[in-house]
Design an enzyme around this catalytic site. Structure first.
Site, mmCIF file in Angstrom:
data_model
loop_
_atom_site.group_PDB
_atom_site.id
_atom_site.type_symbol
_atom_site.label_atom_id
_atom_site.label_comp_id
_atom_site.label_asym_id
_atom_site.label_seq_id
_atom_site.Cartn_x
_atom_site.Cartn_y
_atom_site.Cartn_z
ATOM 1 N N ARG A 20 0.817 -1.305 -0.003
ATOM 2 C CA ARG A 20 0.105 0.018 0.138
ATOM 3 C C ARG A 20 0.689 1.046 -0.045
ATOM 4 O O ARG A 20 0.658 2.277 -0.928
ATOM 5 C CB ARG A 20 -0.976 0.203 1.308
ATOM 6 C CG ARG A 20 -2.047 -1.101 0.941
ATOM 7 C CD ARG A 20 -2.957 -1.171 2.234
ATOM 8 N NE ARG A 20 -2.115 -1.312 3.442
ATOM 9 C CZ ARG A 20 -2.322 -0.892 4.684
ATOM 10 N NH1 ARG A 20 -3.340 -0.163 5.022
ATOM 11 N NH2 ARG A 20 -1.514 -1.109 5.614
ATOM 12 N N ASN A 38 -6.050 -2.500 2.248
ATOM 13 C CA ASN A 38 -6.218 -4.205 2.469
ATOM 14 C C ASN A 38 -7.757 -4.302 2.497
ATOM 15 O O ASN A 38 -8.278 -3.995 3.322
ATOM 16 C CB ASN A 38 -5.553 -4.568 3.821
ATOM 17 C CG ASN A 38 -3.977 -4.358 3.843
ATOM 18 O OD1 ASN A 38 -3.444 -4.374 2.545
ATOM 19 N ND2 ASN A 38 -3.259 -4.239 4.864
#
Length: 92
Positions: A20, A38
């Site tokens: 990320r 996520n």
């Protein structure tokens, strides 16, 4: 200049490997807005909004495997229309 938003789901070894954060850095370098977060199934959802060519560059980077620590098995995408474009690119 055409602005688009695309939602992508990245599957593979993409959680717990800095995916990320790396996606956020790549997106910001391309001038994109959106997020990387996520998902419960182990994937990462990415929303990318901005110049069409830059969104495509981010998608190519995701399909190429993202950061070295990740292993991308597949990337699913779909166009996304938002009522309000995000103000920046964030991680969740």
């Amino acid at each position: 200049m055409t602005t688009i938003c695309t939602r992508a789901w990245v599957h593979g070894r993409v959680q717990g490997v800095g995916f990320r954060y790396s996606t956020q850095q790549q997106a910001k370098a391309l001038g994109l807005k959106g997020y990387a977060k996520n998902m419960d199934d182990g994937s990462v959802e990415v929303l990318a909004c901005g110049e069409e060519s830059q969104v495509q560059r981010l998608l190519e980077w995701l399909r190429a495997g993202g950061p070295r620590s990740a292993q991308v098995d597949k990337v699913l995408t779909e166009p996304n229309s938002l009522h309000e474009e995000p103000e920046s690119f964030t991680t969740a």
